[in-house]
Design a protein around this motif. Sequence first.
Motif, PDB file in Angstrom:
ATOM      1  N   HIS A  65      71.161  77.564   9.077  1.00  0.00           N
ATOM      2  CA  HIS A  65      70.860  79.224   9.430  1.00  0.00           C
ATOM      3  C   HIS A  65      72.457  79.740   9.591  1.00  0.00           C
ATOM      4  O   HIS A  65      73.193  79.103  10.067  1.00  0.00           O
ATOM      5  CB  HIS A  65      70.258  79.401  10.726  1.00  0.00           C
ATOM      6  N   SER A  70      67.365  72.392   8.630  1.00  0.00           N
ATOM      7  CA  SER A  70      67.528  73.579   8.398  1.00  0.00           C
ATOM      8  C   SER A  70      69.024  74.308   8.445  1.00  0.00           C
ATOM      9  O   SER A  70      69.602  73.678   9.435  1.00  0.00           O
ATOM     10  CB  SER A  70      66.401  74.617   8.711  1.00  0.00           C
ATOM     11  N   GLN A  98      63.693  85.397   4.518  1.00  0.00           N
ATOM     12  CA  GLN A  98      64.176  84.514   5.138  1.00  0.00           C
ATOM     13  C   GLN A  98      65.364  85.024   6.180  1.00  0.00           C
ATOM     14  O   GLN A  98      66.110  84.150   6.742  1.00  0.00           O
ATOM     15  CB  GLN A  98      64.703  83.454   4.006  1.00  0.00           C
ATOM     16  N   ASN A  99      65.489  86.237   6.129  1.00  0.00           N
ATOM     17  CA  ASN A  99      66.345  86.926   7.313  1.00  0.00           C
ATOM     18  C   ASN A  99      65.473  87.376   8.381  1.00  0.00           C
ATOM     19  O   ASN A  99      64.410  87.938   8.247  1.00  0.00           O
ATOM     20  CB  ASN A  99      67.049  87.962   6.612  1.00  0.00           C
ATOM     21  N   SER A 122      69.249  86.179  11.971  1.00  0.00           N
ATOM     22  CA  SER A 122      69.439  84.807  11.434  1.00  0.00           C
ATOM     23  C   SER A 122      69.164  84.861   9.948  1.00  0.00           C
ATOM     24  O   SER A 122      67.988  84.961   9.646  1.00  0.00           O
ATOM     25  CB  SER A 122      68.556  83.726  12.278  1.00  0.00           C
ATOM     26  N   THR A 131      73.752  82.545  11.584  1.00  0.00           N
ATOM     27  CA  THR A 131      73.118  83.586  12.432  1.00  0.00           C
ATOM     28  C   THR A 131      74.261  84.342  13.499  1.00  0.00           C
ATOM     29  O   THR A 131      75.448  84.028  13.597  1.00  0.00           O
ATOM     30  CB  THR A 131      72.539  82.612  13.777  1.00  0.00           C
ATOM     31  N   ARG A 167      68.267  82.364   7.046  1.00  0.00           N
ATOM     32  CA  ARG A 167      68.052  80.944   7.033  1.00  0.00           C
ATOM     33  C   ARG A 167      68.129  80.508   5.543  1.00  0.00           C
ATOM     34  O   ARG A 167      67.304  80.723   4.707  1.00  0.00           O
ATOM     35  CB  ARG A 167      66.444  80.857   7.308  1.00  0.00           C
TER      36      ARG A 167
END
Lengths: 134, 134
Positions: free
Chosen positions: B38, B36, B14-15, B23, B40, B25
Amino acid sequence: MILRNLNDIRKSDQNVRADGWASARMLLEQDGMGFSFHVTTLFAGAELKMHYQNHLESVFVLKGKGTIEDLGTGKTHKLKAGDLYALNDHDRHILRPETDMLTACVFNPPVTGKEVHDESGAYPAAEREPVPAD
Amino acid sequence: MILRNLNDIRKSDQNVRADGWASARMLLEQDGMGFSFHVTTLFAGAELKMHYQNHLESVFVLKGKGTIEDLGTGKTHKLKAGDLYALNDHDRHILRPETDMLTACVFNPPVTGKEVHDESGAYPAAEREPVPAD
């Protein structure tokens, strides 16, 4: 494009305070984003029992530490900078900041910001306004 | 209740990384929050021309500084910790981080996270996936 600054919001009527917390509402329903975004401080030593019946909320911890007790499971989880919790099932919970905690919070649906002070100085819930619950 | 940690997400799939940004997430569409979330990083010296045609996005600056050029108005605005911008009109813009910038970003509708690497190492857009635009 909307441009806002935390210090400006904190000096405005989009900053709300109640017993144990203060919240700078950077984006509200009227901004048309479909969510609201708040930078919220939870004060050390507070015990905040909350239940957002009409909202989903995510909270990302920026500074400080504390715990969250999930009243559905009875489990208590530690919170520190870099942790996120999301109330994806309108979870009843108790927050216990051990230090002042700075958090970035997202609400869906967005908070309206139309709350009004009551006699105690607290902010009663508007129709769709989340506040710490009894 | 969902519980996540930034460092764990950064070690997971999820990165996502691309030229000039990375980012983490923290919350995706599948989490059912309706947005969503994030964390970042925009790397110093990057020039990120972006246009999210299908998303609204807010960005809160946690660390670092840079500028955002609004291609609709031609105006450039400084960004530093405590500033927020919201692309409430799918605004075309160019981000120019002067230092590494850490940001907390919210997307509506939520990002799906189902993007796949292409041959260049970038992440092409899924049907609803925002990426830096050409």
